[in-house]
Design a protein around this motif. Structure first.
Motif, PDB file in Angstrom:
ATOM      1  N   SER A  55      68.654  -3.481  11.963  1.00 14.36           N
ATOM      2  CA  SER A  55      68.327  -3.009  13.307  1.00 14.36           C
ATOM      3  C   SER A  55      66.845  -3.156  13.604  1.00 14.36           C
ATOM      4  O   SER A  55      66.458  -3.354  14.759  1.00 14.36           O
ATOM      5  CB  SER A  55      68.772  -1.556  13.475  1.00 14.36           C
ATOM      6  N   VAL A  95      72.052 -11.071  26.078  1.00 11.27           N
ATOM      7  CA  VAL A  95      70.680 -11.327  26.552  1.00 11.27           C
ATOM      8  C   VAL A  95      69.937 -12.326  25.666  1.00 11.27           C
ATOM      9  O   VAL A  95      68.902 -12.849  26.064  1.00 11.27           O
ATOM     10  CB  VAL A  95      69.853 -10.022  26.645  1.00 11.27           C
TER      11      VAL A  95
ATOM     12  N   LEU B 103      75.401   3.062  20.552  1.00  4.44           N
ATOM     13  CA  LEU B 103      74.524   1.935  20.836  1.00  4.44           C
ATOM     14  C   LEU B 103      73.782   2.160  22.147  1.00  4.44           C
ATOM     15  O   LEU B 103      74.360   2.654  23.119  1.00  4.44           O
ATOM     16  CB  LEU B 103      75.335   0.643  20.932  1.00  4.44           C
ATOM     17  N   PRO B 104      72.507   1.789  22.190  1.00 11.81           N
ATOM     18  CA  PRO B 104      71.779   1.906  23.458  1.00 11.81           C
ATOM     19  C   PRO B 104      72.325   0.902  24.469  1.00 11.81           C
ATOM     20  O   PRO B 104      72.834  -0.157  24.086  1.00 11.81           O
ATOM     21  CB  PRO B 104      70.331   1.574  23.063  1.00 11.81           C
ATOM     22  N   PRO B 105      72.243   1.233  25.761  1.00 13.41           N
ATOM     23  CA  PRO B 105      72.776   0.318  26.783  1.00 13.41           C
ATOM     24  C   PRO B 105      71.957  -0.970  26.865  1.00 13.41           C
ATOM     25  O   PRO B 105      70.743  -0.956  26.662  1.00 13.41           O
ATOM     26  CB  PRO B 105      72.677   1.122  28.080  1.00 13.41           C
ATOM     27  N   ILE B 106      72.654  -2.063  27.147  1.00  8.59           N
ATOM     28  CA  ILE B 106      72.020  -3.373  27.306  1.00  8.59           C
ATOM     29  C   ILE B 106      72.251  -3.824  28.743  1.00  8.59           C
ATOM     30  O   ILE B 106      73.401  -3.963  29.165  1.00  8.59           O
ATOM     31  CB  ILE B 106      72.667  -4.428  26.366  1.00  8.59           C
ATOM     32  N   PRO B 108      71.521  -6.942  30.981  1.00 10.06           N
ATOM     33  CA  PRO B 108      70.967  -8.308  31.003  1.00 10.06           C
ATOM     34  C   PRO B 108      70.107  -8.601  32.219  1.00 10.06           C
ATOM     35  O   PRO B 108      69.331  -9.541  32.212  1.00 10.06           O
ATOM     36  CB  PRO B 108      72.231  -9.198  31.013  1.00 10.06           C
ATOM     37  N   THR B 113      63.737  -3.430  30.206  1.00  8.47           N
ATOM     38  CA  THR B 113      64.273  -2.151  29.726  1.00  8.47           C
ATOM     39  C   THR B 113      65.091  -2.306  28.444  1.00  8.47           C
ATOM     40  O   THR B 113      65.667  -1.335  27.954  1.00  8.47           O
ATOM     41  CB  THR B 113      65.181  -1.492  30.789  1.00  8.47           C
ATOM     42  N   LEU B 114      65.157  -3.508  27.907  1.00  5.42           N
ATOM     43  CA  LEU B 114      65.984  -3.707  26.706  1.00  5.42           C
ATOM     44  C   LEU B 114      65.495  -2.812  25.570  1.00  5.42           C
ATOM     45  O   LEU B 114      64.297  -2.695  25.342  1.00  5.42           O
ATOM     46  CB  LEU B 114      65.933  -5.174  26.264  1.00  5.42           C
ATOM     47  N   PRO B 115      66.410  -2.217  24.841  1.00  9.41           N
ATOM     48  CA  PRO B 115      66.001  -1.302  23.757  1.00  9.41           C
ATOM     49  C   PRO B 115      65.518  -2.067  22.527  1.00  9.41           C
ATOM     50  O   PRO B 115      66.127  -3.042  22.112  1.00  9.41           O
ATOM     51  CB  PRO B 115      67.307  -0.548  23.447  1.00  9.41           C
ATOM     52  N   GLU B 116      64.419  -1.603  21.945  1.00 11.50           N
ATOM     53  CA  GLU B 116      63.906  -2.212  20.707  1.00 11.50           C
ATOM     54  C   GLU B 116      64.236  -1.343  19.499  1.00 11.50           C
ATOM     55  O   GLU B 116      63.818  -1.636  18.384  1.00 11.50           O
ATOM     56  CB  GLU B 116      62.402  -2.442  20.819  1.00 11.50           C
ATOM     57  N   GLY B 117      64.968  -0.269  19.705  1.00 15.19           N
ATOM     58  CA  GLY B 117      65.360   0.598  18.602  1.00 15.19           C
ATOM     59  C   GLY B 117      66.598   1.375  18.988  1.00 15.19           C
ATOM     60  O   GLY B 117      67.164   1.185  20.066  1.00 15.19           O
ATOM     61  N   PHE B 119      69.484   1.352  17.266  1.00 15.97           N
ATOM     62  CA  PHE B 119      70.739   0.714  16.871  1.00 15.97           C
ATOM     63  C   PHE B 119      71.279   1.231  15.536  1.00 15.97           C
ATOM     64  O   PHE B 119      72.482   1.160  15.277  1.00 15.97           O
ATOM     65  CB  PHE B 119      70.534  -0.807  16.721  1.00 15.97           C
ATOM     66  N   GLY B 120      70.391   1.684  14.653  1.00 13.25           N
ATOM     67  CA  GLY B 120      70.736   1.877  13.250  1.00 13.25           C
ATOM     68  C   GLY B 120      71.930   2.780  12.969  1.00 13.25           C
ATOM     69  O   GLY B 120      72.933   2.339  12.410  1.00 13.25           O
ATOM     70  N   LEU B 123      75.192   1.599  14.429  1.00 14.61           N
ATOM     71  CA  LEU B 123      75.797   0.510  13.662  1.00 14.61           C
ATOM     72  C   LEU B 123      76.555   1.056  12.455  1.00 14.61           C
ATOM     73  O   LEU B 123      77.668   0.613  12.151  1.00 14.61           O
ATOM     74  CB  LEU B 123      74.720  -0.472  13.192  1.00 14.61           C
ATOM     75  N   MET B 126      79.790   2.407  13.524  1.00 10.44           N
ATOM     76  CA  MET B 126      80.747   1.374  13.926  1.00 10.44           C
ATOM     77  C   MET B 126      81.315   0.640  12.714  1.00 10.44           C
ATOM     78  O   MET B 126      82.474   0.233  12.711  1.00 10.44           O
ATOM     79  CB  MET B 126      80.054   0.363  14.855  1.00 10.44           C
TER      80      MET B 126
END
Lengths: 117, 159
Positions: A55, A95, B103-106, B108, B113-117, B119-120, B123, B126
């Motif tokens: 991540s 993206v 998961l943070p929203p994506i 496109p 505003t894309l998330p850089e963190g 996810f861990g 994941l 999931m």
């Protein structure tokens, strides 16, 4: 962490030669890649030799995409199942367009194929 | 430490100092163990990723990057699944973070505003069939299990 870069048909191609992009190496990767893509609009990151991205590595790639601005593009070349699965799972493939080869990624960018597939 | 039991189960313990550069070695090891137990490539990679995420969380958030903490990993293979336990003596993971992991929203259409963190943990949830965290006698335990999907045996050539 070893990367190299070259320009092809106006697209900067950054190839990663390390097997992992994880929390231990992401700062080095981002620093080296940022230098390599300075001034570029279209970038391809070749992860075909990378078998594991965590991540933190994902965050680094997203940061590189954001640095290119809304009119830029950053495509990913990935062939390893674990890496492909990660981008699909996180929906980042929406993206960061994914391609099976540098040729395909550069061709798509050169012919202005839209990002989203 | 590696141990096999009469019922075909096997357990392994790995301990290392809380340094980010050790996590990759532990991840590579668990991937190889899953493959040796017949898992397919995708499952082995997913288990590796889950372990790496949990161990990174331990080094960065339980020990706050201090390098002399102990990270202990116990791996047990039994009944077609792998059980992984990561323990540390640092700060405990707030349980609400695990309960709320997603998961943070994506978007496109909003690149800036894309998330850089963030996810861990999502994941891990999931990837794993089950996840739990607890604190006992000063040690924090993060446990997850995953069924091992088995890879196809190689096709026999006719004749």
């Amino acid at each position: 962490m070893r990367i190299d870069s070259h320009t092809r048909d106006g697209v900067v191609v950054v190839s990663v030669h390390s097997p992992r992009i994880d929390s231990a190496v992401t700062p080095q990767f981002v620093q080296a890649a940022t230098t390599a893509i300075a001034g570029a609009d279209s970038v391809v990151i070749d992860l075909s030799r990378v078998s594991m991205v965590d991540s933190t590595g994902l965050g680094g790639l997203v940061g590189l995409r954001k640095a290119l601005g809304p009119d830029g593009s950053l495509s990913i070349v990935a062939t390893q199942p674990t890496v492909l699965h990660l981008f699909r799972l996180t929906r980042l493939d929406s993206v960061l367009p994914m391609f099976p080869s540098i040729d395909a990624a550069v061709e798509a960018r050169s012919s202005n194929v839209p990002d989203r597939r | 430490m590696y141990q096999t039991d009469g019922d075909g189960s096997a357990s392994v313990q790995i301990c290392f100092e809380s340094r980010l550069e050790h996590i990759g070695l532990a991840g590579t090891a668990i991937n190889a163990m899953c493959m040796a137990r017949g898992a397919d490539t995708e499952t082995a990679g997913a288990v590796e990723l889950a372990l790496v995420e949990v161990a990174t969380n331990t080094v960065e958030h339980a020990y706050h990057g201090v390098e002399h903490g102990l990270v202990r990993i116990r791996v047990r293979f039994a009944n077609g699944k792998v059980d992984v336990e990561v323990s540390d003596a640092g700060d405990a993971l707030p349980l609400e973070r695990l309960a709320m992991a997603e998961l943070p929203p994506i978007d496109p259409d909003a690149i800036d505003t894309l998330p850089e963190g963030g996810f861990g943990l999502a994941l891990v949830c999931m990837i794993a069939d089950s996840v739990e965290a607890s604190t006992e006698e000063g040690w924090n335990f993060f446990r997850f299990s995953r069924t091992l999907a088995r890879r196809e045996p190689p096709q026999q050539e006719p004749g």
